[in-house]
Design a protein around this motif. Structure first.
Motif, PDB file in Angstrom:
ATOM      1  N   ALA A  29       0.855  -1.189   0.000  1.00 58.03           N
ATOM      2  CA  ALA A  29       0.000   0.000   0.000  1.00 58.03           C
ATOM      3  C   ALA A  29       0.889   1.237   0.000  1.00 58.03           C
ATOM      4  N   PHE A  30       0.719   2.103  -0.994  1.00 62.39           N
ATOM      5  CA  PHE A  30       1.498   3.336  -1.106  1.00 62.39           C
ATOM      6  C   PHE A  30       0.617   4.538  -0.780  1.00 62.39           C
ATOM      7  N   SER A  31       1.174   5.502  -0.059  1.00 56.63           N
ATOM      8  CA  SER A  31       0.465   6.750   0.256  1.00 56.63           C
ATOM      9  C   SER A  31       1.452   7.905   0.201  1.00 56.63           C
ATOM     10  N   GLY A  32       0.945   9.099  -0.156  1.00 57.49           N
ATOM     11  CA  GLY A  32       1.812  10.271  -0.253  1.00 57.49           C
ATOM     12  C   GLY A  32       1.214  11.482   0.427  1.00 57.49           C
ATOM     13  N   ASP A  48       7.365   7.125  -9.303  1.00 54.69           N
ATOM     14  CA  ASP A  48       8.748   6.658  -9.436  1.00 54.69           C
ATOM     15  C   ASP A  48       9.213   5.955  -8.164  1.00 54.69           C
ATOM     16  N   LEU A  49       8.872   6.512  -7.011  1.00 49.07           N
ATOM     17  CA  LEU A  49       9.252   5.888  -5.744  1.00 49.07           C
ATOM     18  C   LEU A  49       8.587   4.525  -5.586  1.00 49.07           C
ATOM     19  N   ALA A  50       7.315   4.439  -5.953  1.00 50.56           N
ATOM     20  CA  ALA A  50       6.589   3.176  -5.835  1.00 50.56           C
ATOM     21  C   ALA A  50       7.199   2.111  -6.742  1.00 50.56           C
ATOM     22  N   VAL A  51       7.581   2.484  -7.946  1.00 50.90           N
ATOM     23  CA  VAL A  51       8.218   1.532  -8.858  1.00 50.90           C
ATOM     24  C   VAL A  51       9.563   1.088  -8.295  1.00 50.90           C
ATOM     25  N   ASN A  52      10.289   2.003  -7.659  1.00 55.04           N
ATOM     26  CA  ASN A  52      11.572   1.656  -7.057  1.00 55.04           C
ATOM     27  C   ASN A  52      11.393   0.571  -5.989  1.00 55.04           C
ATOM     28  N   VAL A  53      10.420   0.773  -5.100  1.00 58.11           N
ATOM     29  CA  VAL A  53      10.148  -0.227  -4.063  1.00 58.11           C
ATOM     30  C   VAL A  53       9.696  -1.538  -4.691  1.00 58.11           C
ATOM     31  N   THR A  54       8.783  -1.438  -5.646  1.00 57.76           N
ATOM     32  CA  THR A  54       8.248  -2.630  -6.299  1.00 57.76           C
ATOM     33  C   THR A  54       9.337  -3.435  -6.993  1.00 57.76           C
ATOM     34  N   ASP A  55      10.163  -2.764  -7.764  1.00 61.99           N
ATOM     35  CA  ASP A  55      11.213  -3.475  -8.495  1.00 61.99           C
ATOM     36  C   ASP A  55      12.269  -4.049  -7.558  1.00 61.99           C
ATOM     37  N   THR A  56      12.543  -3.352  -6.456  1.00 58.52           N
ATOM     38  CA  THR A  56      13.499  -3.888  -5.480  1.00 58.52           C
ATOM     39  C   THR A  56      12.960  -5.161  -4.852  1.00 58.52           C
ATOM     40  N   LEU A  57      11.677  -5.157  -4.521  1.00 57.19           N
ATOM     41  CA  LEU A  57      11.068  -6.349  -3.945  1.00 57.19           C
ATOM     42  C   LEU A  57      11.065  -7.496  -4.956  1.00 57.19           C
TER      43      LEU A  57
END
Length: 304
Positions: free
Chosen positions: A163-166, A189-198
């Protein structure tokens, strides 16, 4: 439309290169809100097959509630579909953008069981993402948030979820301007960073019944302006009760993680990542936190 403890940690953390996966996306702000559309495009650009299954209207604050989808008796939010539209529909020019005239958890349910598999060659989603929510979901707010409710529904259904929130932004139509707002693109961009890292950490992406609550800081043209400015901190959702709450995973020289509120109130550009139990929206134990710490270690920092 525009589409511009050891053994468990080791077994769940077989690192591998990030690769394209099937992602189901939802929120509680509505399918036509700009944040979910920006994330859709960014995930798409990263190579993932992303399908949106989100409420037809703004359903903020509905938590984990569910109800049977019904025919629209008024237009979808921002006039994105007319009154009288079917209970479940999609964008004619981009069929991977879908609405469900119901609550977020129900939208996620249909996304996992019906809408997603129609675009995933019959397969279930590999990962669920929700948001980015308009406004942070910190601490007790997690129990009320429909964005969180959709993520925890997915996790309970066996789909790893984030779950992402800003903190920045307001309810904004996806087509309010020719480009996405600056904050919306930064959050995507931040959400994709977390997603791709996971994803790069290998499967299973998360332990069973686990979801991640990620809260981004305020962004502007002069502060926390881009991805590189923002540091991720492993946190906890709820306040620890002395002598009652068990220790968290040990990191940054402490066996007690900072709360999401502490991260949000610390001067600087910090985003919090908490490890929650989908069954009750409480904090996961130190063993589960250690799994996530190991998987996301490449992007995690300590509070200054």
């Amino acid at each position: 439309m525009r589409f511009n403890t050891a053994a468990l940690v080791a077994s769940l953390s077989l690192a591998g290169p990030a690769h394209a996966i099937n992602i189901i996306s939802s929120n509680d702000d509505g399918w036509a809100e700009v944040n979910i559309r920006a994330l859709f495009e960014s995930l798409d650009s990263a190579g993932h097959v992303t399908v949106v299954s989100a409420p037809a209207e703004n359903e903020s604050g509905t938590g984990s509630d569910q109800k049977t989808p019904t025919v629209l008796t008024e237009a979808c939010e921002f006039n994105s579909c007319p009154s009288g539209s079917p209970a479940i529909g999609y964008n004619a020019s981009q069929p991977r953008l879908n609405y469900v005239n119901s609550y977020p958890a129900t939208s996620m349910k249909y996304g996992i069981n019906t809408i997603g598999p129609a675009h995933f060659d019959g397969a279930a989603p590999d990962l669920a993402v929700t948001g980015p929510n308009v406004g942070n979901n910190l601490g007790l707010e997690a129990w009320l948030s429909g964005t969180v409710g959709a993520a925890t529904y997915a996790a309970k259904a066996g789909i790893p979820a984030i779950a992402f929130s800003g903190a920045t932004g307001s309810q904004t139509a996806w087509n309010a301007s020719s480009t996405f707002p600056h904050y919306s693109q930064v959050y995507a961009d931040l959400a994709v960073n977390v997603t791709d890292t996971l994803i790069a950490s290998g499967v299973p992406y998360l332990p069973d019944d686990i979801w991640l609550n990620v809260n981004f800081p305020s962004v502007s043209d002069s502060e926390c302006t881009n991805l590189d400015d923002i540091k991720f901190v492993l946190s906890r959702i709820h306040i620890a009760v002395p002598l009652i709450t068990a220790d968290d995973v040990t990191t940054c020289g402490s066996s007690r993680l900072p709360t999401e509120y502490k991260v949000a109130l610390t001067s600087g550009c910090y985003a919090s990542i908490s490890v929650g139990l989908a069954s009750n929206k409480l904090d996961a134990n130190a063993t589960m936190q250690a799994v996530v710490l190991n998987k996301l270690s490449g992007i995690l920092s300590c509070l200054d």
